[in-house]
Design an enzyme around this catalytic site. Structure first.
Site, PDB file in Angstrom:
ATOM      1  N   CYS A   1       0.820  -1.156   0.074  1.00 42.34           N
ATOM      2  CA  CYS A   1       0.138  -0.190  -0.016  1.00 42.34           C
ATOM      3  C   CYS A   1       0.821   1.160  -0.023  1.00 42.34           C
ATOM      4  O   CYS A   1       1.479   1.587  -1.111  1.00 42.34           O
ATOM      5  CB  CYS A   1      -1.108   0.017   1.181  1.00 42.34           C
ATOM      6  SG  CYS A   1      -2.404   0.835   1.011  1.00 42.34           S
TER       7      CYS A   1
ATOM      8  N   ARG B   1     -12.744   6.295  -0.687  1.00 41.04           N
ATOM      9  CA  ARG B   1     -11.702   5.402  -0.486  1.00 41.04           C
ATOM     10  C   ARG B   1     -11.974   4.021  -0.948  1.00 41.04           C
ATOM     11  O   ARG B   1     -13.210   3.733  -0.908  1.00 41.04           O
ATOM     12  CB  ARG B   1     -11.234   5.291   1.088  1.00 41.04           C
ATOM     13  CG  ARG B   1     -10.808   6.689   1.887  1.00 41.04           C
ATOM     14  CD  ARG B   1     -10.303   6.403   3.008  1.00 41.04           C
ATOM     15  NE  ARG B   1      -9.213   5.725   3.368  1.00 41.04           N
ATOM     16  CZ  ARG B   1      -7.899   6.317   3.233  1.00 41.04           C
ATOM     17  NH1 ARG B   1      -7.917   7.420   3.046  1.00 41.04           N
ATOM     18  NH2 ARG B   1      -7.019   5.272   3.495  1.00 41.04           N
TER      19      ARG B   1
ATOM     20  N   HIS C   1      -3.368  -5.388   2.769  1.00 43.40           N
ATOM     21  CA  HIS C   1      -2.907  -5.407   4.014  1.00 43.40           C
ATOM     22  C   HIS C   1      -3.364  -7.004   4.516  1.00 43.40           C
ATOM     23  O   HIS C   1      -3.975  -7.516   3.955  1.00 43.40           O
ATOM     24  CB  HIS C   1      -3.553  -4.379   4.768  1.00 43.40           C
ATOM     25  CG  HIS C   1      -3.010  -2.956   4.501  1.00 43.40           C
ATOM     26  ND1 HIS C   1      -1.736  -2.636   4.952  1.00 43.40           N
ATOM     27  CD2 HIS C   1      -3.432  -1.939   3.650  1.00 43.40           C
ATOM     28  CE1 HIS C   1      -1.634  -1.404   4.373  1.00 43.40           C
ATOM     29  NE2 HIS C   1      -2.632  -1.054   3.702  1.00 43.40           N
TER      30      HIS C   1
HETATM   31  N1  GLN Z   1      -2.077   6.631   2.460  1.00 45.10           N
HETATM   32  C1  GLN Z   1      -2.239   5.975   1.201  1.00 45.10           C
HETATM   33  C2  GLN Z   1      -3.586   5.919   0.732  1.00 45.10           C
HETATM   34  O1  GLN Z   1      -4.511   5.970   1.498  1.00 45.10           O
HETATM   35  C3  GLN Z   1      -1.946   4.543   1.492  1.00 45.10           C
HETATM   36  C4  GLN Z   1      -2.803   3.886   2.672  1.00 45.10           C
HETATM   37  C5  GLN Z   1      -2.302   2.614   3.109  1.00 45.10           C
HETATM   38  O2  GLN Z   1      -1.006   2.193   3.071  1.00 45.10           O
HETATM   39  N2  GLN Z   1      -3.178   1.683   3.639  1.00 45.10           N
HETATM   40  O3  GLN Z   1      -3.608   5.732  -0.465  1.00 45.10           O
END
Ligand code: GLN
Length: 248
Positions: free
Chosen positions: A96, A130, A196
């Site tokens: 990520c 998101r 993740h």
């Molecule tokens: N900050 C990044 C995003 O939101 C990565 C987030 C993450 O590693 N979960 O895209």
């Protein structure tokens, strides 16, 4: 065959979301079951890295804030060293925010631009919406072809440059950008993913593919002995069925 795999854990202090550190524990345990030791060197911000000495570099995920914080440390030389290690064929697993860091830049949804290391031709743009939830993808043949289940939570939408291959194809969920059906990146021996979870314990085939890649760079032809993964695969299959049938 040497019985030690050297793992460099980059930014354990800043990039470690959703148990990403569990990937290290998983690699250590799966190697131990085969009589191989994993030697882990942690490289927090401010510390000197010796990527040349590592067999595998692991980078976890982090929020926009941590990504902005680590920029100055990257620019102090680690960016070029990491880029050189990638060109040199080092095996890298990046999750990520750590995955985004290997591309050209990440522009956050509120307009902050993070110029990253440009080791691989891709960029990431933050979106207000998101991509969150359990997801699944099928790795390309060059990355072992296994099915991977994981958890994604990112605002960034990643777009790969021409000729850059994704790690796999989305079966359910968002992946790189929720638009082109691609997930992650596979470039030389770099495996970048939004997964993740941590990704490795519930995807033993993918874990062994990654470990074999790292071990084979020193010992071509080497192959890890298979393990009895009945329990791990049952967990993997159960999650996969739930994700595919959207029963969550
Ligand atoms: N900050 C990044 C995003 O939101 C990565 C987030 C993450 O590693 N979960 O895209």
């Amino acid at each position: 065959m040497s019985s030690t795999l050297k793992i460099c854990h980059l930014y354990p202090d800043l990039l470690n979301l959703y148990g990403d550190r569990g990937n290290i524990l998983c690699m250590q345990q799966r190697l131990k079951w085969r009589g191989i030791t994993a030697e882990v060197t942690e490289v927090p911000a401010g510390a000197k890295a010796d990527f040349k000495d590592a067999d595998l570099i692991f980078i976890g995920g982090g929020q926009d804030f941590e990504q902005e914080v680590l920029l100055s440390d990257l620019k102090s030389g680690k960016d070029q060293e990491l880029k050189a290690a990638i060109q040199d064929g080092k095996t890298v697993l990046a999750i990520c925010g750590g995955y985004q860091m290997l591309g050209k830049y990440y522009e956050t949804w509120d307009g902050v631009r993070c110029d990253f290391i440009d080791a691989i031709d891709f960029y990431t743009v933050g979106s207000k919406e998101r991509m969150i939830g359990n997801f699944a993808f099928q790795c390309g043949d060059a990355s072992g072809g296994s099915t991977v289940v994981g958890f994604e939570n990112h605002s960034g939408k990643t777009y790969l440059g021409p000729g850059v291959e994704p790690l796999g194809k989305i079966l359910a969920g968002g992946g790189n950008n929720g638009e082109d059906g691609g997930e992650g990146v596979r470039y030389l021996n770099v495996f970048g993913t939004y997964s993740h979870g941590p990704i490795l314990p519930k995807n033993p085939e993918f874990c062994d593919f990654l470990l074999n890649t790292a071990l084979q760079t020193r010992n071509p032809g080497f192959r890890l002995e298979p393990l009895d993964d009945g329990l791990e695969l049952a967990a993997h299959d159960a999650v996969l069925q739930r994700v595919l049938s959207k029963q969550e």
